[in-house]
Scaffold this active site. Sequence first.
Site, PDB file in Angstrom:
ATOM      1  NE  ARG A   1      -2.356  -1.306   3.575  1.00 32.46           N
ATOM      2  CZ  ARG A   1      -1.788  -0.545   4.496  1.00 32.46           C
ATOM      3  NH1 ARG A   1      -1.775   0.777   4.357  1.00 32.46           N
ATOM      4  NH2 ARG A   1      -1.241  -1.073   5.559  1.00 32.46           N
TER       5      ARG A   1
ATOM      6  CE1 TYR B   1       0.395  -5.941  -1.949  1.00 32.26           C
ATOM      7  CE2 TYR B   1      -0.701  -3.939  -1.199  1.00 32.26           C
ATOM      8  CZ  TYR B   1      -0.212  -5.204  -0.944  1.00 32.26           C
ATOM      9  OH  TYR B   1      -0.346  -5.752   0.308  1.00 32.26           O
TER      10      TYR B   1
ATOM     11  CE  LYS C   1      -6.249  -3.466   4.541  1.00 35.30           C
ATOM     12  NZ  LYS C   1      -6.529  -3.889   5.921  1.00 35.30           N
TER      13      LYS C   1
ATOM     14  CG  HIS D   1      -7.317  -2.643  10.119  1.00 33.85           C
ATOM     15  ND1 HIS D   1      -6.000  -2.254  10.250  1.00 33.85           N
ATOM     16  CD2 HIS D   1      -7.303  -3.663   9.231  1.00 33.85           C
ATOM     17  CE1 HIS D   1      -5.238  -2.985   9.468  1.00 33.85           C
ATOM     18  NE2 HIS D   1      -5.988  -3.855   8.848  1.00 33.85           N
TER      19      HIS D   1
ATOM     20  CB  SER E   1      -0.962  -3.704   7.937  1.00 30.44           C
ATOM     21  OG  SER E   1      -2.022  -2.816   7.709  1.00 30.44           O
TER      22      SER E   1
ATOM     23  CB  CYS F   1       0.475  -6.568  14.012  1.00 32.55           C
ATOM     24  SG  CYS F   1       1.602  -5.183  13.798  1.00 32.55           S
TER      25      CYS F   1
ATOM     26  CG  ASP G   1      -7.743  -6.876   7.007  1.00 35.72           C
ATOM     27  OD1 ASP G   1      -6.878  -6.554   7.841  1.00 35.72           O
ATOM     28  OD2 ASP G   1      -7.908  -6.261   5.945  1.00 35.72           O
TER      29      ASP G   1
ATOM     30  NE  ARG H   1      -0.077  -8.564   2.137  1.00 38.49           N
ATOM     31  CZ  ARG H   1      -0.814  -7.934   3.057  1.00 38.49           C
ATOM     32  NH1 ARG H   1      -1.973  -8.422   3.438  1.00 38.49           N
ATOM     33  NH2 ARG H   1      -0.373  -6.834   3.628  1.00 38.49           N
TER      34      ARG H   1
END
Length: 588
Positions: free
Chosen positions: A71, A199, A208, A228, A250, A252, A279, A372
């Site tokens: 991002r 991406y 998002k 989130h 993000s 974590c 998420d 990912r």
Amino acid sequence: MAYTQNKKVLEFVRESVELARPDKVVWIDGSEAQLEGLRQEAVKTGEMIKLNQEKLPGCYYHRTAENDVARVEDRTFICCKNKEDAGPINNWMDPAEAYALCREIARGKMAGRTMYVIPYSMGVVGSPFSKIGIEVTDSIYVVLNMAIMTRVGVECYDYLGEDGDFIKGFHCKCDVDPEKRYIMHFPEDDTIISVNSAYGGNVLLGKKCFALRIASYLGKQEGWMAEHMLILGVTFPDGSKHYVAAAFPSACGKTNLAMLIPPKHFLEEGYKVECVGDDIAWIRVGADGRLWAVNPENGFFGVAPGTNEKSNPNALAATREGAIFTNVAIDPADNTVWWEGLTKQPPEKLIDWLGKPWTPASGTKAAHPNSRFTAPATGCPCLSPEFNSKEGVPLDAIIFGGRRATTTPLVYQSRDWDHGVFVGSIMSSETTAAATGAVGVLRHDPMAMKPFCGYHMADYFAHWIEMGKKIKNPPKIFNVNWFRQGEKGEFLWPGFGDNMRVLEWILKRCNGSVGARKTAIGYVPYAKDIDLEGLDYSRETLESILYVDKKRWSAEADEIAEYYKQFGDRLPAELKKSLETLKKNCAE
Ligand code: OXD
Ligand code: MN
């Protein structure tokens, strides 16, 4: 074939065509036959690689441009009329200027390409939580990822009818030029524009851009919350079910916590953990005065490195069928995938994420740190039976958590809702590879929403405070920190499945069956109350990571006061009061 008579959809598509001038328009219907045709086409053009279909049925591989792997927070804008309404944390651009800039960039850029029109729902179609989006894109990769991550199909048009409203998303890869890359949000117009990226986080516009940035703004207007947060359910041995939503920045460990496998003796006693989402949570007040949450997504867009049989067997299982891998390494011996941490020993030879031959001696990472997997939720062995529930699940607890080497204890509980909002607002965490920029830098990330709040952050805090007034039976609010480090930089808590030990304490606090120590920052467990059975772990170490160091917290309070200054008068009085209480408690 357009599948819809909805005038606004037809107009949006017409305008997009007029601007980007694609050779062809394909209306996505969500059918397997159409998606399969697109997979074949993407393989033919080299956009995707078909992986070993015996070992990884239905799985494909994709490489992004080298400059397009995460991002881009510095190129992400909230474009509302008044600059002040975007707040001090967001980048802002005047809507007219942003539209003009993007139009200039995207003009004619789909020439020679196909434009795909994707109708999708965030949430189960027809649920009171759900909302419809239409994304136009010139990328098959985006279509195929959206078909995993959201509910794509013509039923979205049926639901919209002739006049229904939806979130418009325009995506064009253009030249994947990082200098002309913009991720623009127009919350007042229900519109998103993304140019010059391919991406995931920048281009899967349901995620998002819609489900957090636009939805957080809608939530503020309409009296609900877009967060989130992962959502998980814990079944106790007596059969009772308890749900928790947890916000972490993000990369974590949200996916790992959401799919946690409890230690052996918990399983033997009858505990079970099930995943509702990893998420994003959309949250509303139910008729019973509790908070109810749904996961608006339909798949997992997870960080691959570090995912393995031990850290997260459930996520790994979800990636074994129908998944798309992005920027991991390929094992040419059997045309499967590999990433750092998948196995202890890397294979002898790989093709790295840049497409180059790689060996363990290369001295580089074979997979990009933000590589990912996009995996269908249905492939997750611990998926909750409530995953498709239209009503969602009732929350017993909300957890905030950051990546902090020091200061923040393993777990603490806020004194009440307003104090819990304060605890979320002061979250800070070390940065990760999920966004471009330096990794490991401590930054404030309130409620893990710093990159995702679609309006003024202080108004967002105020919205949390307002929501608290509407909830008769609010969930209890906690903060956790799995990332405390010792003097040599070693982690002091085992994490992963052992986080169940902390979850159990949290849920016992919710049902009132365990005590706690009142400290300057809130309620902290007595070390004796955290179950350490089956773990080779000393009570002293546990004591050390439960310790509340008033000196450090006093310095933290000074730092929070500095941080809060940017919010000026818009900062809710309740948060100022909690900060004063923290200062006073630390001075005692
Ligand atoms: C994500 C992120 O992809 O937070 O979920 O970056
Ligand atoms: Mn995320």
